[in-house]
Design a protein around this motif. Sequence first.
Motif, PDB file in Angstrom:
ATOM      1  N   HIS A  40       0.841  -1.201   0.000  1.00 41.93           N
ATOM      2  CA  HIS A  40       0.000   0.000   0.000  1.00 41.93           C
ATOM      3  C   HIS A  40       0.878   1.254   0.000  1.00 41.93           C
ATOM      4  O   HIS A  40       1.857   1.333   0.739  1.00 41.93           O
ATOM      5  CB  HIS A  40      -0.906   0.007   1.229  1.00 41.93           C
ATOM      6  CG  HIS A  40      -2.005   1.017   1.143  1.00 41.93           C
ATOM      7  ND1 HIS A  40      -1.803   2.339   1.436  1.00 41.93           N
ATOM      8  CD2 HIS A  40      -3.294   0.895   0.784  1.00 41.93           C
ATOM      9  CE1 HIS A  40      -2.937   3.002   1.266  1.00 41.93           C
ATOM     10  NE2 HIS A  40      -3.859   2.138   0.864  1.00 41.93           N
ATOM     11  N   PRO A  41       0.551   2.251  -0.836  1.00 52.24           N
ATOM     12  CA  PRO A  41       1.370   3.463  -0.927  1.00 52.24           C
ATOM     13  C   PRO A  41       1.530   4.226   0.392  1.00 52.24           C
ATOM     14  O   PRO A  41       2.552   4.832   0.641  1.00 52.24           O
ATOM     15  CB  PRO A  41       0.632   4.336  -1.940  1.00 52.24           C
ATOM     16  CG  PRO A  41      -0.241   3.425  -2.689  1.00 52.24           C
ATOM     17  CD  PRO A  41      -0.549   2.280  -1.792  1.00 52.24           C
ATOM     18  N   PHE A  42       0.531   4.186   1.245  1.00 57.15           N
ATOM     19  CA  PHE A  42       0.611   4.898   2.523  1.00 57.15           C
ATOM     20  C   PHE A  42       1.735   4.334   3.386  1.00 57.15           C
ATOM     21  O   PHE A  42       2.452   5.059   4.059  1.00 57.15           O
ATOM     22  CB  PHE A  42      -0.717   4.811   3.267  1.00 57.15           C
ATOM     23  CG  PHE A  42      -0.717   5.549   4.577  1.00 57.15           C
ATOM     24  CD1 PHE A  42      -0.871   6.918   4.607  1.00 57.15           C
ATOM     25  CD2 PHE A  42      -0.557   4.874   5.776  1.00 57.15           C
ATOM     26  CE1 PHE A  42      -0.868   7.611   5.809  1.00 57.15           C
ATOM     27  CE2 PHE A  42      -0.560   5.545   6.980  1.00 57.15           C
ATOM     28  CZ  PHE A  42      -0.714   6.915   6.997  1.00 57.15           C
ATOM     29  N   PHE A  43       1.912   3.012   3.372  1.00 60.22           N
ATOM     30  CA  PHE A  43       2.906   2.368   4.218  1.00 60.22           C
ATOM     31  C   PHE A  43       4.272   2.283   3.552  1.00 60.22           C
ATOM     32  O   PHE A  43       5.296   2.288   4.230  1.00 60.22           O
ATOM     33  CB  PHE A  43       2.448   0.967   4.616  1.00 60.22           C
ATOM     34  CG  PHE A  43       1.175   0.978   5.410  1.00 60.22           C
ATOM     35  CD1 PHE A  43       1.144   1.483   6.700  1.00 60.22           C
ATOM     36  CD2 PHE A  43       0.001   0.498   4.870  1.00 60.22           C
ATOM     37  CE1 PHE A  43      -0.036   1.504   7.433  1.00 60.22           C
ATOM     38  CE2 PHE A  43      -1.185   0.506   5.592  1.00 60.22           C
ATOM     39  CZ  PHE A  43      -1.197   1.018   6.870  1.00 60.22           C
ATOM     40  N   THR A  44       4.322   2.188   2.219  1.00 62.08           N
ATOM     41  CA  THR A  44       5.590   2.041   1.514  1.00 62.08           C
ATOM     42  C   THR A  44       6.207   3.376   1.122  1.00 62.08           C
ATOM     43  O   THR A  44       7.412   3.455   0.912  1.00 62.08           O
ATOM     44  CB  THR A  44       5.422   1.196   0.238  1.00 62.08           C
ATOM     45  OG1 THR A  44       4.509   1.840  -0.641  1.00 62.08           O
ATOM     46  CG2 THR A  44       4.932  -0.196   0.561  1.00 62.08           C
ATOM     47  N   GLY A  45       5.394   4.416   0.968  1.00 66.72           N
ATOM     48  CA  GLY A  45       5.891   5.707   0.543  1.00 66.72           C
ATOM     49  C   GLY A  45       6.090   5.804  -0.958  1.00 66.72           C
ATOM     50  O   GLY A  45       6.576   6.789  -1.464  1.00 66.72           O
TER      51      GLY A  45
END
Length: 72
Positions: A40-45
């Motif tokens: 997920h982009p929120f957790f991976t950046g």
Amino acid sequence: MKPDIHPAYHKINAKCACGNEVALGSIKEAIHVEICAACHPFFTGKQKLVDTAGRIEKFKKKYAKHFDQKQA
């Protein structure tokens, strides 16, 4: 608690589309998800475009006339 009214509880591996698996307990026998905390982009950046069921194309088709009028 009353006996024999609760669903069976299973130890399963929830599988993500990215290949990540998470061990958990559930009343379902299998869980498959499209996106998880590992991708997920929120957790991976990292920016990632997730298009499920052609939502972007559906949006563009729906508002095509609006965007054409605005550009002209």
